[in-house]
Scaffold this motif. Sequence first.
Motif, short mmCIF file in Angstrom:
data_model
loop_
_atom_site.label_atom_id
_atom_site.label_comp_id
_atom_site.label_asym_id
_atom_site.label_seq_id
_atom_site.Cartn_x
_atom_site.Cartn_y
_atom_site.Cartn_z
N ASP A 1 0.22 -6.28 4.50
CA ASP A 1 -0.26 -4.90 4.66
C ASP A 1 -1.60 -4.66 3.97
O ASP A 1 -2.41 -3.88 4.44
CB ASP A 1 0.80 -3.86 4.23
CG ASP A 1 1.47 -4.18 2.90
OD1 ASP A 1 1.12 -5.20 2.28
OD2 ASP A 1 2.35 -3.40 2.50
N ALA A 2 -1.86 -5.37 2.87
CA ALA A 2 -3.14 -5.16 2.20
C ALA A 2 -4.30 -5.75 2.99
O ALA A 2 -5.46 -5.44 2.71
CB ALA A 2 -3.10 -5.74 0.79
N ASN B 1 5.26 -4.38 2.99
CA ASN B 1 6.03 -4.38 1.73
C ASN B 1 5.42 -3.42 0.69
O ASN B 1 5.89 -3.33 -0.42
CB ASN B 1 6.17 -5.81 1.17
CG ASN B 1 4.83 -6.48 0.92
OD1 ASN B 1 3.83 -5.82 0.68
ND2 ASN B 1 4.81 -7.80 0.99
N GLN C 1 2.97 -3.56 -1.06
CA GLN C 1 2.41 -4.17 -2.27
C GLN C 1 1.27 -5.10 -1.87
O GLN C 1 1.34 -5.78 -0.84
CB GLN C 1 3.48 -5.03 -2.97
CG GLN C 1 4.42 -4.24 -3.84
CD GLN C 1 5.34 -5.18 -4.60
OE1 GLN C 1 6.50 -5.30 -4.26
NE2 GLN C 1 4.82 -5.84 -5.61
N SER C 2 0.26 -5.15 -2.71
CA SER C 2 -0.81 -6.13 -2.51
C SER C 2 -0.74 -7.10 -3.67
O SER C 2 0.36 -7.49 -4.08
CB SER C 2 -2.16 -5.41 -2.42
OG SER C 2 -2.40 -4.68 -3.60
N ASP D 1 3.66 -6.84 7.75
CA ASP D 1 4.69 -7.01 6.72
C ASP D 1 4.44 -5.89 5.71
O ASP D 1 3.70 -6.05 4.75
CB ASP D 1 4.49 -8.41 6.11
CG ASP D 1 5.31 -8.61 4.86
OD1 ASP D 1 6.18 -7.79 4.57
OD2 ASP D 1 5.06 -9.62 4.18
MG LIG Z 1 1.81 -6.53 0.87
#
Ligand SMILES: [Mg+2]
Length: 801
Positions: A172-173, A202, A204-205, A200
């Motif tokens: 996602d990042a 989530n 979070q990066s 994906d």
């Molecule tokens: Mg991520």
Amino acid sequence: MSDLKPARAVEQRSQSGHLALLQALEQKVLWLSSWMIHNANHLREHRDGLKVGGHQASSASVATIMTALYFDVLRPEDRVAVKPHASPVFHAIQYLFGNQTRERLERFRALRGAQSYPSRTKDADDVDFSTGSVGLGVAMTAFAALVQDYVLLKDLAPESVKPGRMVAIVGDAELDEGNIHEALIESWKHDIRNTWWIIDYNRQSLDAVISDRLFAGIESQFKAVGWRVVTLKYGKRLEAAFAKPDGAALRQWIDDCPNSLYSALVFRGGRGWREHLLRDLGDLPGIRKLLDEHDDDALAGVMTNLAGHDMESLLEAFHAVQDDQRTCFVIYTIKGFGLPFAGHKDNHAGLMNPEQMAEFKRHKRIQDGAEWDRFAGLDLPAADIEDFLRQVPFAASGSRRTSAPRVPVPAALPLSTTGRMSTQEGFGRVVADLAREGGPLADRLVTTSPDVAVSTNLGGWVNRRGVFSRHRREDVFGEQKVVSAQRWQMSPQGQHIELGIAENNLFILLAALGLSHSLFGTRLLPIGTLYDPFIQRGLDALNYACYQDARFLLVATPSGLTLAPEGGAHQSVGTPLIGLAQDGLAAFEPAFVDELATIMAWSFDYLQRDGSAPVDDSQWFHDVKGGSVYLRLSTRTLAQPERGMDEALRDGIIAGGYWLKAPAPGSRLALVYTGAVAPEAIEAHAQILEEVPEAGLLAVTSADRLNAGWHAAERARQAGHRDTVAHVERLLAPLAPGAGLVTIIDGHPATLSWLGGVRGHRVRPLGVEHFGQSGDLPDLYRQYRLDVDALLDACAAACLA
Ligand SMILES: [Mg+2]
Ligand SMILES: Cc1ncc(C[n+]2csc(CCOP(=O)(O)OP(=O)(O)O)c2C)c(N)n1
């Protein structure tokens, strides 16, 4: 079950059997990817004190999604870019298919082991697109889809090539990278199809948990440019909980739960969930019942049942998309799902310690010594899984790489040079002549440019060969009889792909076009044009294209201070050094148009060298294997030499240089020039002859090839091939030991100053070290010491020393 019709009962049973197999494989994929990283970090000898690394949390995040894709959804014709940090998951899947060896998994991140990030060129297990520099692999799938349309709509591809989906599994990042948004705009303009971006999500990066509001905006961005967005949030178990009394409140509670709190609770586990649910929703009987019916572990299992870890939800969603509309799946996941640091904000580089791994191993029921066993710890019989794996569509047809025959290239390209001309104009003429004369080479050329087709002299080519578009569109200006030199017909037959101004897109499209032989069984010879300084804008994408061994001709023009009035920031200084240093890219900077035509003819062959035979110690790696080519051209008009092209001259141009005026044996001085400053070098040489009659004048058409040939020769000698002599060594041999070399280039002087190292000659390098500014050539050449006086001064200094 009893009241089901028999056929339906069988179908349901086989569906649940199928699901059980996929769930078993999902567990195996999670185990193997975690173990691979653990083995590399904890069980291998570490000789250098460096951390090995690998991403257990990022891998766990996509284990279910990738299992669903590879073992069920994908077809052999699909091509996939796997997010870089899921490399272990990819290798584990290929291992289960039998396409990856245990040795390579044991050597994950070691020499000749599985690569840290999936690599088309370095991995041996069928990587479609390399990834690593986040964002680039994602965009690559969109451009690959465009190339697939290009070859299919023109009927160029062999019948065996079926249209596939270009799939990116995206962190996602990665959406923070601007190049993704540049590619999205192009996806709309070119109406790109058959592209899936599977995010994906989530939340979070590397450093952080993503802001809650970000994704709402991102979804609307996708929709604005014609993407279908499919959001998958909750798995079947959570959906079932929502369907029970007070389930709506539970759904609302999770929907409203900030990303950071959700992550923290995932990490804390059942007790944390219970505490918060009791506090916030404890007065609802339905919620109380849920809490009473589940112990802490079971409660955590329900509350973390996001769609990205729910095989059934994933299969339903993927199979529901049957058309070719570009589609983005936003799939909620948990970073580190199933591992002890699931949800922890610092888990990106987190590794299970030996105790945690021992516990994980017990949980997965893996015996000591059975860690690499493909089926250990699974509930299903190994034979059933083997049987299933043999029938998985994606892997059923063996190697998915294609090849394509070479396009014949004439020994010389047509070109009439008379009087004065620039290399940029010469380039335009060569391609326009090819367009007019036609033939197999012209038919396989495809040009592309980020909004500078006309100003880089592609106009004549485009007029004849048209602009590629999935849909036929008329040239409105032409129809309305508006007089213009550009007549741009748009149709599937067009051979120019026009891009908006985004150099990242240019290089990623070149990467996709330049791999068409190996992705789609169709040889294309792509030519991309741009202004030389803007190579730096897309440099990472250019590096990415070269790393994947894509084959293209990059024509960069105008260049250097010589584009004079355009001013400082447009005047490229460092690009010759990029040409020298970039692996996979042979850089040339011809001064004259006959050199250019010679280089282009050679390039079309060089682009197609497949390098299938291994390269031995005695050989020059890229000369055997081929690669891409970069031409640094100029708009400066030069008087063209009147000469024929004999073999010796041709060979010199291609090897990187030739004596325009040979030195007398034992000469104390030579002038060495590259590119558009040739007239200054010729003039200074003529003047110097009065005092140093034996002085030579060396034309360097490619500092890069001269340099690479020299290194290759040295390596060959070190390996025992004592007689090897590099072209540059032969060229400089007639000069006296300790002779002076005065070098000049409209670019950084280090491009040529290394020549002093070949035979120990003394170098006086001229070139550009500081930003330029607007001016005309006489002023700028004087200011930056590229003029005849500067050359004469340097020659005097060289002779005196
Ligand atoms: Mg991520
Ligand atoms: C161009 C580039 N910049 C920085 C990095 C370093 N980096 C690797 S992964 C990562 C964060 C990735 O987060 P995400 O895409 O969400 O993947 P996740 O691990 O969460 O699945 C960063 C910054 C990189 N690989 N490439």
